[in-house]
Design an enzyme around this catalytic site. Structure first.
Site, PDB file in Angstrom:
ATOM      1  N   ARG A 170       1.891   1.527  10.240  1.00 49.89           N
ATOM      2  CA  ARG A 170       1.428   1.942   8.914  1.00 49.89           C
ATOM      3  C   ARG A 170       2.631   1.871   7.962  1.00 49.89           C
ATOM      4  O   ARG A 170       3.483   2.752   7.951  1.00 49.89           O
ATOM      5  CB  ARG A 170       0.869   3.370   8.968  1.00 49.89           C
ATOM      6  CG  ARG A 170       0.084   3.782   7.728  1.00 49.89           C
ATOM      7  CD  ARG A 170      -0.338   5.242   7.840  1.00 49.89           C
ATOM      8  NE  ARG A 170      -1.247   5.485   8.943  1.00 49.89           N
ATOM      9  CZ  ARG A 170      -2.571   5.409   8.864  1.00 49.89           C
ATOM     10  NH1 ARG A 170      -3.140   5.116   7.716  1.00 49.89           N
ATOM     11  NH2 ARG A 170      -3.320   5.665   9.923  1.00 49.89           N
ATOM     12  N   SER A 201     -10.555  -6.359   9.754  1.00 43.20           N
ATOM     13  CA  SER A 201     -11.791  -5.853   9.146  1.00 43.20           C
ATOM     14  C   SER A 201     -12.487  -7.010   8.464  1.00 43.20           C
ATOM     15  O   SER A 201     -11.833  -7.903   7.921  1.00 43.20           O
ATOM     16  CB  SER A 201     -11.501  -4.770   8.103  1.00 43.20           C
ATOM     17  OG  SER A 201     -11.079  -3.576   8.703  1.00 43.20           O
ATOM     18  N   ARG A 257       0.850  -1.197   0.000  1.00 45.89           N
ATOM     19  CA  ARG A 257       0.000   0.000   0.000  1.00 45.89           C
ATOM     20  C   ARG A 257       0.884   1.244   0.000  1.00 45.89           C
ATOM     21  O   ARG A 257       1.850   1.330   0.757  1.00 45.89           O
ATOM     22  CB  ARG A 257      -0.935   0.005   1.212  1.00 45.89           C
ATOM     23  CG  ARG A 257      -1.919  -1.161   1.173  1.00 45.89           C
ATOM     24  CD  ARG A 257      -2.906  -1.158   2.298  1.00 45.89           C
ATOM     25  NE  ARG A 257      -3.729  -2.359   2.240  1.00 45.89           N
ATOM     26  CZ  ARG A 257      -4.651  -2.700   3.143  1.00 45.89           C
ATOM     27  NH1 ARG A 257      -4.855  -1.899   4.178  1.00 45.89           N
ATOM     28  NH2 ARG A 257      -5.350  -3.812   3.019  1.00 45.89           N
ATOM     29  N   GLU A 277      -6.954  -0.630  14.847  1.00 49.71           N
ATOM     30  CA  GLU A 277      -7.519  -1.684  14.001  1.00 49.71           C
ATOM     31  C   GLU A 277      -6.526  -2.820  13.743  1.00 49.71           C
ATOM     32  O   GLU A 277      -5.383  -2.589  13.358  1.00 49.71           O
ATOM     33  CB  GLU A 277      -7.945  -1.094  12.658  1.00 49.71           C
ATOM     34  CG  GLU A 277      -8.489  -2.128  11.677  1.00 49.71           C
ATOM     35  CD  GLU A 277      -8.420  -1.664  10.233  1.00 49.71           C
ATOM     36  OE1 GLU A 277      -8.266  -2.527   9.359  1.00 49.71           O
ATOM     37  OE2 GLU A 277      -8.483  -0.445   9.994  1.00 49.71           O
ATOM     38  N   ARG A 313       0.777  -6.237  11.489  1.00 47.19           N
ATOM     39  CA  ARG A 313       0.452  -5.233  12.515  1.00 47.19           C
ATOM     40  C   ARG A 313       0.118  -5.857  13.860  1.00 47.19           C
ATOM     41  O   ARG A 313       0.266  -5.213  14.909  1.00 47.19           O
ATOM     42  CB  ARG A 313      -0.700  -4.350  12.037  1.00 47.19           C
ATOM     43  CG  ARG A 313      -1.028  -3.229  13.003  1.00 47.19           C
ATOM     44  CD  ARG A 313      -2.244  -2.436  12.605  1.00 47.19           C
ATOM     45  NE  ARG A 313      -1.975  -1.518  11.511  1.00 47.19           N
ATOM     46  CZ  ARG A 313      -2.819  -0.563  11.122  1.00 47.19           C
ATOM     47  NH1 ARG A 313      -3.986  -0.433  11.743  1.00 47.19           N
ATOM     48  NH2 ARG A 313      -2.521   0.234  10.121  1.00 47.19           N
TER      49      ARG A 313
END
Length: 421
Positions: free
Chosen positions: A273, A348, A258, A345, A385
């Protein structure tokens, strides 16, 4: 994309959905207008073509005195048919473009609002109270010889890192535990390609508002995936699945990429991140009538993983304005990060209903034998993460970290100890 026939029958559903998302509901009227004009143009084209065929057949049987006028009419019709076909084609393309810009219709009780308007469904576990000042995950990772961001930046730039020693072992343990759990629940393990064609990336809805997050290899016209949801969604593109095979469940393990565009200055410390990470992703094809229940099952499997890792977390119902284009509903699981004093988070899960399947033409035959578009769902089961929450929540005063019992068979030790330098 959304179902055009359903839109004609219930336009107010899309209007309400757009308002929940904070989007312009005037798009409904634009779609209905384009759809009406397109259908009218098609009717005109088909009528002219039918007349053209009729006149063509009449020419050979016509008397000499009629033939000349019939030939002239045939010539006129040929030009009119060509214009009508072009008009219908242009309207069809315009309609398709607009349809592809419209996000999925949200579930009826999706929270209204934006990124801060999620609803907390449940909190599980109690954040730990430390009798010492806790270290953050990067400091712990460096003490353990597990994380090296300095050399990651030297080799690749900002937001890159090396997982070293027990760091690499810990990530492999997480991913293997996730794959094991998924396989035990009937998922077929997959190692998918991480470079995909534009039609696959677009079909899953990732080339819309968030296209700037995606890495593209221009020389090859291929995209690096940010989740194995993308290749797993494309796996059955253009196919009709046997109804008896539904739900069809896959679990993919892949590196993910990403660009993190727009996140300048956010989470620059550590591995929260980053541009590259590993992830285990559940992906399901199912009957649209069963998608809601399947979504709750995916959430339950995510929670099972978090429980195994003995992490305090909360489940949040994401508001409409923070949903991706493909999602009709999304739940996140956020783990407590002690040094930040907040939840972050980790997972998801999204119900994409038949939105992706329409774009990728993935269908099944219903009880009457008629092809219908399937529903697709996805859910995260482990990522790099997670190491952040594991290290911080299970640390001890001396910088060592207790390995959760479920991970010990994969890591080969009960405690991660600081390394001597």
């Amino acid at each position: 994309m959304i179902d055009l026939r359903a839109l004609r029958d219930s336009p107010d559903r899309l209007r309400a959905s757009q308002r929940v998302r904070g989007e312009d509901d005037a798009v409904v009227d634009r779609l209905l207008d384009l759809d009406s004009r397109h259908r009218a143009a098609l009717t005109r084209f088909e009528g002219l073509r039918a007349e053209q065929k009729s006149v063509g057949k009449s020419v050979s049987a016509a008397a000499p005195e009629e033939r000349e006028s019939l030939l002239a009419r045939a010539k006129e019709l040929a030009a009119e048919v060509k214009r009508a076909e072009a008009e219908a084609g242009e309207l069809s393309a315009d309609l398709d473009r607009l349809l592809r810009e419209v996000p999925n219709i949200v579930e009826d009780d999706t929270p209204v609002g934006g990124v801060d308007d999620f609803v907390v469904v449940e909190e599980v576990g109690t954040p730990r109270e430390f009798d010492f000042t806790p270290r953050d995950h990067l400091e712990l990772g460096e003490l353990l010889g597990a994380i090296d961001t300095d050399r990651g930046a030297k080799v690749s730039g900002a937001r890159f890192y090396f997982l070293t020693g027990v760091g690499a072992q810990l990530e492999l343990a997480l991913l293997n535990l996730a794959m094991q759990q998924a396989a035990a629940n009937g998922f077929t393990p997959m190692i998918p390609p991480v470079l995909v064609k534009p039609e696959t990336m677009d079909g899953t809805g990732f080339l819309g508002a968030h296209a700037d997050e995606v890495y593209r290899l221009e020389a090859d016209d291929l995209y690096l995936v940010g989740t194995s949801e993308v290749p797993l969604a494309g796996y059955h593109a253009g196919e009709i699945l046997p109804a008896e095979s539904l739900p069809t469940r896959y679990v993919g393990w892949s590196p993910c990429f990403r660009r993190e565009a727009g996140s300048y200055g956010k989470d620059t410390r550590g591995i929260i991140r980053v541009h590259q990470f590993n992830k285990v992703e559940m992906f399901v094809y199912t009957h649209p009538d069963h998608a809601h229940e399947e979504h709750l099952r995916l959430l339950a499997w995510e929670r099972e993983m978090l429980d195994k890792l003995e992490l305090p977390y909360r489940v949040v119902d994401i508001a409409g304005g923070d949903l991706g284009a493909s999602a009709a509903r999304k739940y996140d699981c956020e783990a407590w990060v002690p040094t930040q004093g907040r939840y972050r988070e980790l997972t998801s899960t999204s119900n994409c209903t038949d939105f992706q399947a329409r774009r990728l033409n993935i269908r099944f035959r219903d009880d009457s034998g008629k092809p219908r578009h399937a529903a697709t769902l996805n859910g995260t089961l482990a990522t790099t993460r997670w190491i952040v929450a594991l290290l911080e929540n299970h640390q001890r005063a001396d910088g060592s970290v207790v390995v959760p019992e479920a991970l010990r068979p994969f890591v080969g030790r009960d405690v991660l100890e600081p390394v001597k330098k």
